[in-house]
Design an enzyme around this catalytic site. Structure first.
Site, mmCIF file in Angstrom:
data_model
loop_
_atom_site.group_PDB
_atom_site.id
_atom_site.type_symbol
_atom_site.label_atom_id
_atom_site.label_comp_id
_atom_site.label_asym_id
_atom_site.label_seq_id
_atom_site.Cartn_x
_atom_site.Cartn_y
_atom_site.Cartn_z
ATOM 1 N N LYS A 1 -42.596 -14.517 9.511
ATOM 2 C CA LYS A 1 -41.165 -14.446 8.799
ATOM 3 C C LYS A 1 -40.668 -13.153 8.927
ATOM 4 C CE LYS A 1 -41.375 -11.655 5.983
ATOM 5 N NZ LYS A 1 -41.726 -10.374 5.466
ATOM 6 N N ASP B 1 -36.806 -7.696 3.643
ATOM 7 C CA ASP B 1 -38.282 -8.122 4.432
ATOM 8 C C ASP B 1 -39.232 -8.492 3.629
ATOM 9 O OD1 ASP B 1 -39.909 -7.824 7.061
ATOM 10 O OD2 ASP B 1 -40.981 -6.814 5.549
ATOM 11 N N ILE C 1 -49.367 -6.655 10.522
ATOM 12 C CA ILE C 1 -49.646 -8.194 10.038
ATOM 13 C C ILE C 1 -50.568 -8.971 11.065
ATOM 14 C CG2 ILE C 1 -47.671 -9.265 11.112
ATOM 15 C CD1 ILE C 1 -48.985 -9.410 7.564
HETATM 16 P P1 NAP Z 1 -45.510 -3.405 13.038
HETATM 17 O O1 NAP Z 1 -46.706 -3.086 12.457
HETATM 18 O O2 NAP Z 1 -44.341 -2.600 13.478
HETATM 19 O O3 NAP Z 1 -46.046 -4.240 14.410
HETATM 20 C C1 NAP Z 1 -45.153 -4.956 15.285
HETATM 21 C C2 NAP Z 1 -46.069 -4.974 16.558
HETATM 22 O O4 NAP Z 1 -44.923 -5.489 17.642
HETATM 23 C C3 NAP Z 1 -46.104 -3.490 17.336
HETATM 24 O O5 NAP Z 1 -47.223 -3.048 17.609
HETATM 25 C C4 NAP Z 1 -44.688 -3.453 18.136
HETATM 26 O O6 NAP Z 1 -45.340 -2.588 19.420
HETATM 27 C C5 NAP Z 1 -44.980 -4.813 18.785
HETATM 28 N N1 NAP Z 1 -43.890 -5.223 19.395
HETATM 29 C C6 NAP Z 1 -42.675 -4.767 19.555
HETATM 30 N N2 NAP Z 1 -41.727 -5.476 20.511
HETATM 31 C C7 NAP Z 1 -42.693 -6.139 21.048
HETATM 32 C C8 NAP Z 1 -42.572 -7.315 22.307
HETATM 33 N N3 NAP Z 1 -41.437 -7.393 22.817
HETATM 34 N N4 NAP Z 1 -43.453 -7.716 22.810
HETATM 35 C C9 NAP Z 1 -44.972 -7.379 22.229
HETATM 36 N N5 NAP Z 1 -44.867 -6.693 21.167
HETATM 37 C C10 NAP Z 1 -44.035 -6.389 20.547
HETATM 38 O O7 NAP Z 1 -44.881 -4.771 12.160
HETATM 39 P P2 NAP Z 1 -45.646 -5.573 11.123
HETATM 40 O O8 NAP Z 1 -45.594 -4.923 9.748
HETATM 41 O O9 NAP Z 1 -46.883 -6.169 11.640
HETATM 42 O O10 NAP Z 1 -44.473 -6.750 10.863
HETATM 43 C C11 NAP Z 1 -44.217 -7.617 11.946
HETATM 44 C C12 NAP Z 1 -43.651 -8.749 11.540
HETATM 45 O O11 NAP Z 1 -44.476 -9.588 10.534
HETATM 46 C C13 NAP Z 1 -42.259 -8.450 10.821
HETATM 47 O O12 NAP Z 1 -41.344 -9.491 10.797
HETATM 48 C C14 NAP Z 1 -42.613 -8.584 9.149
HETATM 49 O O13 NAP Z 1 -41.670 -9.113 8.366
HETATM 50 C C15 NAP Z 1 -43.687 -9.702 9.403
HETATM 51 N N6 NAP Z 1 -44.772 -9.340 8.155
HETATM 52 C C16 NAP Z 1 -45.334 -8.188 7.955
HETATM 53 C C17 NAP Z 1 -45.997 -7.882 6.874
HETATM 54 C C18 NAP Z 1 -46.737 -6.634 6.613
HETATM 55 O O14 NAP Z 1 -47.282 -6.511 5.131
HETATM 56 N N7 NAP Z 1 -46.452 -5.507 7.322
HETATM 57 C C19 NAP Z 1 -46.432 -9.070 5.955
HETATM 58 C C20 NAP Z 1 -45.865 -10.166 6.463
HETATM 59 C C21 NAP Z 1 -45.069 -10.519 7.586
HETATM 60 P P3 NAP Z 1 -44.529 -1.107 19.270
HETATM 61 O O15 NAP Z 1 -44.622 -0.519 18.100
HETATM 62 O O16 NAP Z 1 -45.192 -0.353 20.345
HETATM 63 O O17 NAP Z 1 -42.890 -1.220 19.572
#
Ligand code: NAP
Length: 308
Positions: free
Chosen positions: A90, A168, A14
């Site tokens: 979120k 989610d 995201i």
């Molecule tokens: P993601 O691709 O797994 O990205 C999360 C990132 O955060 C990863 O690079 C992870 O690193 C890193 N991380 C984990 N713990 C951390 C810490 N303590 N400090 C700094 N970085 C850390 O997940 P995402 O899809 O972007 O989603 C993240 C959030 O955005 C979720 O809550 C989701 O609900 C929300 N969101 C997502 C979407 C979507 O379409 N994907 C849309 C709207 C909102 P590692 O992988 O190395 O642990």
């Protein structure tokens, strides 16, 4: 105010898909650093943790916390203690109660805490809220079905405790619903389908209501393949209001309104910038409360294991 210098904490899907382009398109907001264990962006200062970033990175005014929800609270607490404004992706946390101490810390420090429900910033949401005001609402149906393999490839956290599973995406529908309907809503029943090998549901059916007995049905499913469905239909005394494509398409009677893609996050950053200028907070936990209540009340069924 002068430019808001933002660091993104958690540089995953995201952050890349939405936060980075939205910040680049936002006047008065600048991406100055990234904190993520591994991921980085060429030309932008990087640290493996927020603590390291605060210790040795460039000066920042604010953080956008885009990590999985399970670590959101700890990162927000660190940022607020360092005097930074905080945008929470979120869901704002893995539990409801963890937000209150953050809101209190923000108040004391006169910094912004912003629970950023991005779906509420789809341009059709506000006109719908206004159109519905004063009308009688007879029933609501939400169908929010998407393919977890497309939208969350390899994200183990989503089926871990606190990852919310199908809620989610489902919480996005609930964030729209709780914005466009002025009254308090509550969950009356929930049916949750847990894959045998996972700790969060892959599908859920909810019934919700209000003080007047309004019927709201919500179907959430992560196993949808082919076309994806993000629809909300509201039957009113003025006709049917239909939201589709996650709030991008709005139909009221013969009128249809279609928004450009990617309008939500620039609007979100405009709001964050505005809040940070005054140090005010914008904290709303209604969507997260509904999800928590679905877990409290939900009947649980075990379904076939999910392999990514
Ligand atoms: P993601 O691709 O797994 O990205 C999360 C990132 O955060 C990863 O690079 C992870 O690193 C890193 N991380 C984990 N713990 C951390 C810490 N303590 N400090 C700094 N970085 C850390 O997940 P995402 O899809 O972007 O989603 C993240 C959030 O955005 C979720 O809550 C989701 O609900 C929300 N969101 C997502 C979407 C979507 O379409 N994907 C849309 C709207 C909102 P590692 O992988 O190395 O642990």
């Amino acid at each position: 105010m002068s430019s808001l210098r933002v660091a993104i904490v958690g540089f995953g899907k995201i952050a890349r898909d939405q936060h980075m382009p939205a910040i680049a398109a936002s006047e008065g907001v600048e991406l100055v650093a990234v904190a993520d264990p591994v991921a980085s962006l060429p030309g932008v200062p990087h640290a493996a943790t927020l603590v390291e970033l605060l210790r040795g990175g460039p000066d920042i005014d604010a953080v956008a916390i885009c990590t999985p929800p399970q670590v959101r609270h700890s990162q927000a607490a660190i940022a607020l203690a360092a005097g930074k404004h905080v945008l929470l992706e979120k869901p704002p946390g893995a539990t409801v109660a963890e937000i209150a101490p953050l809101a209190a810390a923000a108040r004391v420090a006169r910094r912004t805490l912003f629970t950023a429900w991005h779906s509420r910033y789809a341009p059709a949401v506000e006109p719908t809220r206004q159109w519905l005001a004063g009308r009688q609402i007879n029933s609501v149906r939400i169908i929010w079905k998407e393919d977890v393999r497309v939208w969350h490839p390899g994200q183990a956290w989503i089926f871990a405790p606190g990852g919310l599973g199908v809620f989610d995406p489902g919480i996005n529908a609930l964030s729209i619903l709780t914005r466009i309907l002025p009254q308090s809503l509550f969950v009356t029943s929930a049916d949750l389908a847990f894959p045998a090998n996972r700790d969060a549901p892959i599908a859920a059916n909810l019934a919700l209501s209000d003080a007047r007995g309004l019927k709201i049905a919500a179907e959430f499913d992560f196993r949808q393949t082919g076309p994806q469905t993000w629809d909300i239909e509201i039957q009113t005394d003025g006709g049917l209001v239909s939201f589709s494509h996650g709030g991008r398409k709005l139909r009221v009677g013969d009128l249809q309104h279609v928004d450009a893609a990617k309008a939500e996050y620039p609007a979100l950053y405009r709001r964050f910038h505005e809040l940070a200028a005054s140090g005010d907070s914008d904290v709303d936990l209604a969507p997260l409360q509904l999800v928590a209540d679905a877990f409290l009340l939900g009947r649980r069924r075990m379904v076939e294991p999910f392999e990514d």
